[in-house]
Design a protein around this motif. Structure first.
Motif: not given
Length: 255
Positions: A99-101, A120-123, A146-149
């Protein structure tokens, strides 16, 4: 014992019966048996050994598949769920984007990959491409956090089946794009599970070989997912209208 193996066994037995009298009646000056004849005789005499070898090979393949899709609990305890999911994806030869990359992390043709994803441990992961990998229903547990997938590509995955599609309900609030084209184990019944994905905006169901009535399936998907764009290439759809017949190989609908 499977039917192909039984047929092979009987064939080898019959060949061996023909070979034995030939060797008894022939004179000492007769030429030796051909390579094919010797191979058939060997298979007839060692049939059960060959069958055991084939079973062992099949079991070895199942064990390797199970190990590749084991839950990465150890990695998750020490590095968190995001790194554990990323490591699982790369180990299977897939790719992802955080996310954001804008950068994608992918394994190369030899399965090698960069370890920079550990930074990116907490991304969380936003896009995942598992096309042509051996991900299965068990391995789906490595992605459940991964609830942002938003995007999941599964093109040509040989182990993605109806059970796998049923398990995608865990992403019902985030998943927007799904590609399950060329998956040989998916049936029309499994596609019903896609109704649980309320936020789905695009789905690709092209060239799924076990769908026998693609026209009806597309209509079903349109009814279940009215807000979704459906891509269905590779089908020969025959639609009769006014006594005529129209053939279409590409269907893309959007509501």
């Amino acid at each position: 014992m499977s039917a192909p193996l039984i047929s092979l066994h009987r064939c080898c037995q019959r060949s061996a019966l023909f070979l034995v009298p030939r060797r008894q009646w022939s004179s000492s000056s007769a030429p030796p048996a051909s390579l094919l004849s010797r191979c058939l005789l060997f298979l007839a005499q060692r049939y059960y050994d060959v069958e055991m070898l084939l079973r062992w090979r099949s079991q070895l393949g199942r064990d390797q598949l199970r190990k590749k899709n084991l839950y990465y609990g150890y990695t998750q305890r020490f590095y968190g769920p995001d790194i554990a999911s990323a490591y699982y994806i790369l180990n299977l030869g897939g790719g992802f984007r955080f996310v954001g990359q804008s950068k994608w992390f992918r394994a190369d043709s030899r399965g090698k990959f960069s370890w920079d994803f550990l930074n990116y441990r907490d991304t969380p992961v936003e896009e995942v491409d598992m096309s042509y990998t051996v991900i299965n229903y068990t391995g789906l547990s490595n992605l459940e956090r991964q609830q942002h997938m938003r995007t999941l590509k599964l093109q040509g995955c040989p182990e993605v089946d109806d059970w796998f599609l049923a398990g995608l309900h865990i992403f019902q609030d985030s998943l927007e794009e799904l590609d399950i084209s060329y998956c040989p184990r998916i049936t029309a019944g499994g596609l019903v599970a896609l109704r649980n994905l309320r936020g789905l905006k695009r789905v690709n169901v092209s060239s799924i070989p076990r769908i026998s009535s693609p026209g009806l399936v597309i209509i079903l998907l349109e009814e279940m997912l009215p807000q979704c764009q459906i891509t269905a290439d590779g089908y020969n759809l025959s639609l009769r209208q006014g006594g005529g017949e129209t053939s279409e190989e590409h269907v893309e609908t959007e509501r």
